[in-house]
Design a protein around this motif. Sequence first.
Motif, mmCIF file in Angstrom:
data_model
loop_
_atom_site.group_PDB
_atom_site.id
_atom_site.type_symbol
_atom_site.label_atom_id
_atom_site.label_comp_id
_atom_site.label_asym_id
_atom_site.label_seq_id
_atom_site.Cartn_x
_atom_site.Cartn_y
_atom_site.Cartn_z
ATOM 1 N N PRO A 155 48.934 -21.527 22.156
ATOM 2 C CA PRO A 155 48.088 -20.329 22.276
ATOM 3 C C PRO A 155 46.790 -20.549 23.052
ATOM 4 O O PRO A 155 46.169 -19.570 23.475
ATOM 5 C CB PRO A 155 47.822 -19.927 20.817
ATOM 6 N N VAL A 156 46.400 -21.806 23.283
ATOM 7 C CA VAL A 156 45.191 -22.018 24.099
ATOM 8 C C VAL A 156 45.393 -21.492 25.521
ATOM 9 O O VAL A 156 44.432 -21.195 26.230
ATOM 10 C CB VAL A 156 44.782 -23.514 24.106
ATOM 11 N N HIS A 157 46.666 -21.350 25.928
ATOM 12 C CA HIS A 157 46.968 -20.819 27.264
ATOM 13 C C HIS A 157 47.224 -19.313 27.259
ATOM 14 O O HIS A 157 47.148 -18.670 28.306
ATOM 15 C CB HIS A 157 48.211 -21.500 27.840
ATOM 16 N N LEU A 158 47.548 -18.767 26.072
ATOM 17 C CA LEU A 158 48.114 -17.408 26.037
ATOM 18 C C LEU A 158 47.357 -16.430 25.145
ATOM 19 O O LEU A 158 47.517 -15.221 25.304
ATOM 20 C CB LEU A 158 49.573 -17.485 25.551
ATOM 21 N N ASP A 159 46.555 -16.923 24.212
ATOM 22 C CA ASP A 159 45.950 -16.065 23.192
ATOM 23 C C ASP A 159 44.427 -16.215 23.266
ATOM 24 O O ASP A 159 43.870 -17.229 22.849
ATOM 25 C CB ASP A 159 46.483 -16.496 21.821
ATOM 26 N N GLU A 160 43.773 -15.189 23.809
ATOM 27 C CA GLU A 160 42.330 -15.287 24.061
ATOM 28 C C GLU A 160 41.551 -15.533 22.768
ATOM 29 O O GLU A 160 40.600 -16.328 22.751
ATOM 30 C CB GLU A 160 41.825 -14.015 24.757
ATOM 31 N N GLU A 161 41.964 -14.870 21.685
ATOM 32 C CA GLU A 161 41.234 -15.009 20.423
ATOM 33 C C GLU A 161 41.324 -16.449 19.899
ATOM 34 O O GLU A 161 40.325 -17.053 19.498
ATOM 35 C CB GLU A 161 41.807 -14.026 19.392
ATOM 36 N N PHE A 162 42.550 -17.004 19.915
ATOM 37 C CA PHE A 162 42.734 -18.403 19.494
ATOM 38 C C PHE A 162 41.924 -19.335 20.395
ATOM 39 O O PHE A 162 41.202 -20.226 19.935
ATOM 40 C CB PHE A 162 44.223 -18.774 19.560
ATOM 41 N N ALA A 163 42.040 -19.109 21.706
ATOM 42 C CA ALA A 163 41.409 -20.016 22.673
ATOM 43 C C ALA A 163 39.884 -19.981 22.578
ATOM 44 O O ALA A 163 39.209 -20.997 22.786
ATOM 45 C CB ALA A 163 41.858 -19.664 24.094
ATOM 46 N N ALA A 164 39.335 -18.815 22.214
ATOM 47 C CA ALA A 164 37.872 -18.679 22.116
ATOM 48 C C ALA A 164 37.296 -19.581 21.028
ATOM 49 O O ALA A 164 36.131 -19.987 21.102
ATOM 50 C CB ALA A 164 37.502 -17.219 21.850
ATOM 51 N N ALA A 165 38.127 -19.918 20.031
ATOM 52 C CA ALA A 165 37.664 -20.739 18.912
ATOM 53 C C ALA A 165 37.874 -22.236 19.158
ATOM 54 O O ALA A 165 37.568 -23.057 18.293
ATOM 55 C CB ALA A 165 38.387 -20.313 17.630
ATOM 56 N N THR A 166 38.411 -22.602 20.329
ATOM 57 C CA THR A 166 38.629 -24.019 20.659
ATOM 58 C C THR A 166 37.414 -24.550 21.437
ATOM 59 O O THR A 166 36.550 -23.762 21.855
ATOM 60 C CB THR A 166 39.881 -24.200 21.547
ATOM 61 N N PHE A 186 37.303 -25.261 24.310
ATOM 62 C CA PHE A 186 37.331 -24.723 25.675
ATOM 63 C C PHE A 186 36.698 -23.345 25.759
ATOM 64 O O PHE A 186 36.424 -22.849 26.850
ATOM 65 C CB PHE A 186 38.769 -24.671 26.204
ATOM 66 N N LYS A 187 36.487 -22.682 24.595
ATOM 67 C CA LYS A 187 35.817 -21.370 24.539
ATOM 68 C C LYS A 187 36.522 -20.298 25.356
ATOM 69 O O LYS A 187 35.887 -19.377 25.871
ATOM 70 C CB LYS A 187 34.358 -21.467 25.039
ATOM 71 N N GLY A 188 37.818 -20.436 25.504
ATOM 72 C CA GLY A 188 38.580 -19.418 26.234
ATOM 73 C C GLY A 188 39.870 -20.019 26.735
ATOM 74 O O GLY A 188 40.090 -21.235 26.638
ATOM 75 N N ARG A 189 40.735 -19.163 27.266
ATOM 76 C CA ARG A 189 42.041 -19.619 27.723
ATOM 77 C C ARG A 189 41.922 -20.580 28.902
ATOM 78 O O ARG A 189 41.083 -20.384 29.784
ATOM 79 C CB ARG A 189 42.887 -18.409 28.157
ATOM 80 N N ILE A 190 42.784 -21.564 28.895
ATOM 81 C CA ILE A 190 42.849 -22.499 30.024
ATOM 82 C C ILE A 190 44.285 -22.566 30.533
ATOM 83 O O ILE A 190 45.233 -22.246 29.821
ATOM 84 C CB ILE A 190 42.374 -23.916 29.635
ATOM 85 N N ALA A 191 44.402 -22.993 31.794
ATOM 86 C CA ALA A 191 45.735 -23.194 32.372
ATOM 87 C C ALA A 191 46.371 -24.438 31.762
ATOM 88 O O ALA A 191 45.680 -25.356 31.312
ATOM 89 C CB ALA A 191 45.634 -23.349 33.892
ATOM 90 N N HIS A 192 47.687 -24.472 31.759
ATOM 91 C CA HIS A 192 48.418 -25.675 31.382
ATOM 92 C C HIS A 192 48.018 -26.815 32.342
ATOM 93 O O HIS A 192 48.027 -26.635 33.563
ATOM 94 C CB HIS A 192 49.927 -25.451 31.521
ATOM 95 N N GLY A 193 47.712 -27.980 31.784
ATOM 96 C CA GLY A 193 47.352 -29.109 32.656
ATOM 97 C C GLY A 193 48.447 -29.408 33.657
ATOM 98 O O GLY A 193 48.189 -29.703 34.829
ATOM 99 N N MET A 194 49.694 -29.296 33.194
ATOM 100 C CA MET A 194 50.787 -29.669 34.085
ATOM 101 C C MET A 194 51.045 -28.623 35.179
ATOM 102 O O MET A 194 51.804 -28.892 36.112
ATOM 103 C CB MET A 194 52.058 -29.942 33.280
#
Lengths: 155, 155
Positions: A41-52, A54-62
């Motif tokens: 969800p760090v790549h797909l879910d803004e709400e989840f990613a905001a709490a990481t 990274f403070k927001g969605r990031i692209a897949h490293g690969m």
Amino acid sequence: MSMLENRTYDELNAGDTASASHVVTERDLILFATVSGDVNPVHLDEEFAAATPFKGRIAHGMLSGALISAAIACELPGPGTIYIGQEMSFLRPVRLGDEIRIELEVLEKLPKNRLKIATQVINQEGKKVVDGVATVMAPTEKVKVPRPQLPAVSY
Amino acid sequence: MSMLENRTYDELNAGDTASASHVVTERDLILFATVSGDVNPVHLDEEFAAATPFKGRIAHGMLSGALISAAIACELPGPGTIYIGQEMSFLRPVRLGDEIRIELEVLEKLPKNRLKIATQVINQEGKKVVDGVATVMAPTEKVKVPRPQLPAVSY
């Protein structure tokens, strides 16, 4: 017609470069998640990613790995290359809307048509997001072929 | 509802494993070519590929990288993992119809919540097609979240 043309082992020298730019979009993340199965969800879910961190969605490293491999396969050395290995360090996150530049530079010519190629990804702020080295077997024969057309992909 | 659940740094030990299987399809090659831009004809054009040392179309090497990264992001350690680095050696080609198994094994726990994870890809003949090692920062907090749903992708 757009062509793909390689650079053979004999044509290449240490210091030779190629680069490609790419703006990271929502579509990239959906397609990469689909083909890889990586639905973290760090790549797909803004709400989840905001709490990481990274403070927001990031692209897949690969995704950066995929873009590096494309630059190797299509540009330097291009068609006929055999991919032997890739090392990557993921240094900084890549975010939606980032314009990243894939930079390749031949580091060393090795025996048996092998090359070491520096593979860096730089963001629009000039910061290195991925560092790495590819090892390839470069083509020995010239190839110049029409760029294959892909079907339109939609979702 | 299918859930994504991680394994935290404290829960993991050297020798812990995870695996995932994947059958490589035409759809994988089209989607990976689309998202990466890698339209090298060895992946897309049977006639071109038949004249290469591979004697037929092969999957993009970095498709295996994408599948490895998905197993790390979704299984071991799972959500909350920060991907630090990946080394890969592409040992053998992967072909359309191959059933490949991504195998992860924790090699070593390092300070600062880091792990070294062996990342291998094995084909249906039991032959290793990709060898490698990932370095990650494992999550310290337990995460269990619904698996994000992706839109249907078609072409």
